[in-house]
Scaffold this active site. Sequence first.
Site, PDB file in Angstrom:
ATOM      1  N   SER A 135       0.745  -1.229  -0.098  1.00 11.24           N
ATOM      2  CA  SER A 135      -0.136   0.031   0.043  1.00 11.24           C
ATOM      3  C   SER A 135       0.899   1.262   0.099  1.00 11.24           C
ATOM      4  CB  SER A 135      -1.079   0.090   1.295  1.00 11.24           C
ATOM      5  OG  SER A 135      -1.615   1.241   1.430  1.00 11.24           O
ATOM      6  N   LYS A 161      -0.942  -1.052  -4.381  1.00 11.30           N
ATOM      7  CA  LYS A 161      -2.121  -0.235  -3.998  1.00 11.30           C
ATOM      8  C   LYS A 161      -1.830   0.985  -3.750  1.00 11.30           C
ATOM      9  CE  LYS A 161      -4.761  -0.063   0.367  1.00 11.30           C
ATOM     10  NZ  LYS A 161      -5.193  -0.642   1.648  1.00 11.30           N
ATOM     11  N   LYS A 163      -3.072   4.756  -2.724  1.00 14.36           N
ATOM     12  CA  LYS A 163      -4.118   5.839  -1.913  1.00 14.36           C
ATOM     13  C   LYS A 163      -4.318   6.921  -2.947  1.00 14.36           C
ATOM     14  CE  LYS A 163      -3.874   3.884   2.162  1.00 14.36           C
ATOM     15  NZ  LYS A 163      -5.415   3.357   2.867  1.00 14.36           N
ATOM     16  N   ASP A 188      -7.187   2.800  -2.930  1.00 16.40           N
ATOM     17  CA  ASP A 188      -7.869   2.790  -1.974  1.00 16.40           C
ATOM     18  C   ASP A 188      -8.324   4.459  -1.411  1.00 16.40           C
ATOM     19  OD1 ASP A 188      -8.848   2.626   0.837  1.00 16.40           O
ATOM     20  OD2 ASP A 188      -7.016   1.486   1.843  1.00 16.40           O
ATOM     21  N   GLU A 213     -11.008   0.427  -3.225  1.00 13.41           N
ATOM     22  CA  GLU A 213     -11.249   0.196  -2.012  1.00 13.41           C
ATOM     23  C   GLU A 213     -11.858   1.304  -1.221  1.00 13.41           C
ATOM     24  OE1 GLU A 213      -7.779  -1.380   0.073  1.00 13.41           O
ATOM     25  OE2 GLU A 213      -8.451  -1.039   2.020  1.00 13.41           O
ATOM     26  N   ASP A 238     -13.602  -2.002   3.212  1.00 11.26           N
ATOM     27  CA  ASP A 238     -12.695  -2.053   4.428  1.00 11.26           C
ATOM     28  C   ASP A 238     -13.270  -1.456   5.530  1.00 11.26           C
ATOM     29  OD1 ASP A 238     -10.782  -1.439   6.136  1.00 11.26           O
ATOM     30  OD2 ASP A 238      -9.336  -0.446   4.927  1.00 11.26           O
ATOM     31  N   LYS A 262      -9.574  -7.022   8.354  1.00  9.56           N
ATOM     32  CA  LYS A 262      -8.469  -6.641   9.091  1.00  9.56           C
ATOM     33  C   LYS A 262      -8.941  -7.197  10.514  1.00  9.56           C
ATOM     34  CE  LYS A 262      -7.041  -2.014   6.803  1.00  9.56           C
ATOM     35  NZ  LYS A 262      -7.356  -0.749   6.743  1.00  9.56           N
ATOM     36  N   GLY A 290      -3.827  -4.077   6.213  1.00 10.54           N
ATOM     37  CA  GLY A 290      -2.605  -3.697   7.226  1.00 10.54           C
ATOM     38  C   GLY A 290      -2.794  -2.461   7.777  1.00 10.54           C
TER      39      GLY A 290
HETATM   40  O1  OSB Z   1      -6.939   1.848   4.627  1.00  9.70           O
HETATM   41  O2  OSB Z   1      -6.005  -0.010   4.338  1.00  9.70           O
HETATM   42  C1  OSB Z   1      -6.192   1.064   4.822  1.00  9.70           C
HETATM   43  C2  OSB Z   1      -3.017   2.255   6.893  1.00  9.70           C
HETATM   44  C3  OSB Z   1      -3.780   2.773   7.902  1.00  9.70           C
HETATM   45  C4  OSB Z   1      -5.061   3.056   7.891  1.00  9.70           C
HETATM   46  C5  OSB Z   1      -5.714   2.410   7.130  1.00  9.70           C
HETATM   47  C6  OSB Z   1      -5.201   1.878   5.900  1.00  9.70           C
HETATM   48  C7  OSB Z   1      -3.723   1.680   6.031  1.00  9.70           C
HETATM   49  C8  OSB Z   1      -2.933   1.387   4.732  1.00  9.70           C
HETATM   50  C9  OSB Z   1      -1.531   0.519   5.130  1.00  9.70           C
HETATM   51  O3  OSB Z   1      -3.591   0.848   3.584  1.00  9.70           O
HETATM   52  C10 OSB Z   1      -1.639  -0.935   4.999  1.00  9.70           C
HETATM   53  C11 OSB Z   1       0.067  -1.303   5.586  1.00  9.70           C
HETATM   54  O4  OSB Z   1       0.835  -1.167   4.873  1.00  9.70           O
HETATM   55  O5  OSB Z   1      -0.010  -1.635   6.694  1.00  9.70           O
HETATM   56 MG    MG Z   2      -8.260   0.639   3.335  1.00  2.00          MG
END
Ligand code: OSB
Ligand code: MG
Length: 372
Positions: A135, A161, A163, A188, A213, A238, A262, A290
Site C-alpha cells: 500500500s 495499491k 492511496k 484505496d 477500496e 474495508d 483486518k 494492514g
Molecule cells: O485503509 O488500508 C487502509 C493504513 C492505515 C490505515 C488504513 C489503511 C492503511 C493502509 C496501510 O493502507 C497498509 C499497511 O501497509 O499496513
Molecule cells: Mg483501506
Amino acid sequence: MKIEAITIREIRMPLVHFFETSFGRIYNRRILLVTAQCDGVNGWGECVAGEDPFYSSEWIETAWATIKAYLAPAILGRELASGRDCPALMARMRGHRMAKAAIENALWDAEARQKNVPLWKLLGGFRREIQCGVSIGIQDSIEHLLDKIDVEAAAGYQRIKLKVKPGWDVKVLERVRARWSEIVLSCDANSAYTLDQVEHLREFDQFNLLMIEQPLWNDDIYYHARLQRELRSSICLDESIRHARDAAAAVETGACRIINVKVGRVGGFTEARKIHDACLRNNIPVWCGGMLESGIGRAHNIALSTLENFRLPGDVSASKRYWKEDIIEPEVEVTSQGTIGIRDNAGTGYRVREELIEKLTARQETLRADSK
Ligand code: OSB
Ligand code: MG
C-alpha cells in the site's frame, strides 16, 4: 488456561517513511501492545488503533481506557479453554473492536504457545506461503510516487495499491498505467468520495484496477451497492465491514465483490474467521489488510492469511518498509516472488524482542485479577 495478568503498554516507533491517506499524514506510530499472562506463558497482541480517531472512531486513548476499565476486568482470573472463548466475555461492551482484538489475539497467541502448535494451524490455515502486495501512500509529487512504485515492483510485490483522494487520483493513475501497463494495480480512497461523484469514479474504470477500496462513507453499505452497479471495477470494502453480519449484508446487496479483512477492525481472530467463512461460502475473495503494524500484529496477519479464502495479495509486507528495527525476530521478509514463507515454530513463529520493546515503551500498566 487461566488469565493471570494483562499488561498494556504504549510503544513509540518512527516510520521509515511517512504514510499519507485521504485522512492525513503520519510520521510516527504510537502502538498499544497487550501481553496476556496465562499459566505463566505470555501471549502478545497488538491494538491497531491509530493516534487519532481518523480511520475509525477508536484511537489509542480510548483503547487504553476501555481495556483497563472493562475488557481486562472481564477476562482476568477466568479459566478459558481457548482464545475462541474470549469474545463472549467481552460482548457486553459495545464497539471498541480494536481494543477487543488486541486482547483476544493475545490469548490465541498464548494458546498456540501453550499447546506448542503454530498459530496459523490453530486458526485453521493451510497455506505454506502467502501473497504480498504493498500500500503506497500519497506522495509530495507524482515523480516521488513513480520512484516508490519502481522500488516495490522490483522487489517482487504482486500488487500495488495506491492511496487516492480528489486531486490525487485519475491523473496519478494515468501516469502509473502509462509506465506500467501490466502491473496488478488497485486503489484505496478511505472514504474520500460521495455518490454524486459517480461520473468521476467511472473514469477509474479505464485503468484495469483489481479493485477500488472504500470509495464512499466509512459506515456505509447501501450507497456502495448503488455505486457498484454503476462501475465496471470491483469495489472492495474495508472500513464498512465491522463484523460478519456487515459482510453478509454487503454481499447480499452487492455493495462489493471483494472484502478486506483486518483482524483489528473486526474485533479479533474469531470474527475475522467468521467473515472469511461467510465470504468463502459466497465466493467472495478476501485479503488481509494492514494498519502499519509492528512485528506482533504483522505476525498475526501472516497467520490469518494462511486461511483458504485469502486468495488475493494482502497489505502484509516486509518489516523494513516500515521500521528501522522491528520488535520481532527474525523480521518479516518478502521473497523476490512477493511471498512470505510460513514458519513452523510454535506460536507466531517469530520471537518477541522484549528487551527492545522495553526501550521503546512510553508507559505500561499491569492489571491483575485481584486488583479488579
Ligand atoms: O485503509 O488500508 C487502509 C493504513 C492505515 C490505515 C488504513 C489503511 C492503511 C493502509 C496501510 O493502507 C497498509 C499497511 O501497509 O499496513
Ligand atoms: Mg483501506
